[in-house]
Design an enzyme around this catalytic site. Sequence first.
Site, short mmCIF file in Angstrom:
data_model
loop_
_atom_site.label_atom_id
_atom_site.label_comp_id
_atom_site.label_asym_id
_atom_site.label_seq_id
_atom_site.Cartn_x
_atom_site.Cartn_y
_atom_site.Cartn_z
NE ARG A 2 -3.61 -0.62 2.47
CZ ARG A 2 -3.77 -1.17 3.68
NH1 ARG A 2 -3.46 -0.49 4.76
NH2 ARG A 2 -4.22 -2.40 3.81
NE ARG A 6 -7.08 6.79 4.81
CZ ARG A 6 -7.79 6.31 5.84
NH1 ARG A 6 -8.58 7.12 6.53
NH2 ARG A 6 -7.69 5.04 6.18
NE ARG A 15 -10.61 8.32 -1.86
CZ ARG A 15 -11.88 8.63 -2.10
NH1 ARG A 15 -12.19 9.61 -2.94
NH2 ARG A 15 -12.86 7.97 -1.49
CG ASP A 52 -9.87 -2.20 -3.09
OD1 ASP A 52 -9.29 -1.65 -2.13
OD2 ASP A 52 -10.75 -3.08 -2.95
CE1 TYR A 127 -13.65 -6.60 3.30
CE2 TYR A 127 -12.17 -8.20 2.32
CZ TYR A 127 -12.39 -7.16 3.20
OH TYR A 127 -11.36 -6.67 3.98
#
Length: 319
Positions: A2, A6, A15, A52, A127
């Site tokens: 990753r 952020r 973003r 993702d 998920y």
Amino acid sequence: MRQAGRYLPEYRAVRAKAGSFLDLCYTPDLAVEVTLQPIRRYGFDAAILFSDILVIPDGLKRNVRFEEGQGPRMDPIDEDGIARLSPDGVIAHLAPVFETVSRLRRELPTETTLLGFCGAPWTVATYMIAGRGTPDQAPARLFAYRHPKAFERLLTLLADISADYLVKQIDAGADAVQIFDSWAGVLGEEEFQRFAIEPVRRMIASVRARRPSAKIIAFAKGAGLLLKNYRQATGADAIGLDWLVPLAFAAELQKDGPVQGNLDPVRVVAGGAAQEHGTDRILDVLGQGPLIFNLGHGITPDADPNHVAALVARVRGSR
């Protein structure tokens, strides 16, 4: 692990103008930019495609969305829903990802490896069953026990689509690809074999049948001692290790081939002596063998960019 995110102010700026998180993943101009940002800043040896793991269920029309402060959400799937799933159109839906890979390979320095990736079938399935992430993925485990045939169909479908997805990334310019099984650690021994090893083995065999020289890294987070034969059972070239894997065990695994990892991401938040000590221990134990130095999971939003720069300098200074 990753690279973009952020913790970088330049990422937050992109973003903010991207719209939804999936819009960022599917807009090559933006996905290329955020992939390149950490390379410009740190000069990592490899760039990780910005995307993702849930683009596959999104391509399967599961209404994937990312809610602020809540994480990913999608429509939960049941037996009937699994029976209706079709791979038709999924790879076409992911065309923007392949464009991003192709552009990245052209724009990156030739010496910088480009890594593609996808989620492992088990993790993606968790998920899809729950419609969200859960602490121990009990909904997926329960579904697998109650509806084994339907669950096997789901894993097989995901394995086959994901193999196609990786082949397309390789063809677009990825030098190596990674398979992330982020929820492998909730599985018992028998379930790990059926739900984590077998689908990944199927994926890797499918990729290698078409692209024999493909380089593949497999990461089964939390698998612990079950990693002992994971490389051999799946056919992966390298295996990723989370920060809970003891270094003595990692050294045993390294005898069979490359390992990747495994600094605790919280040490990067702490910085200073904590980061240096953790880094040096990994290098002392694993640095003489085939090692991709990395974090043991994704970098966190509260990491200081200066700590990352210090980490890179320390690893490079050890060579």
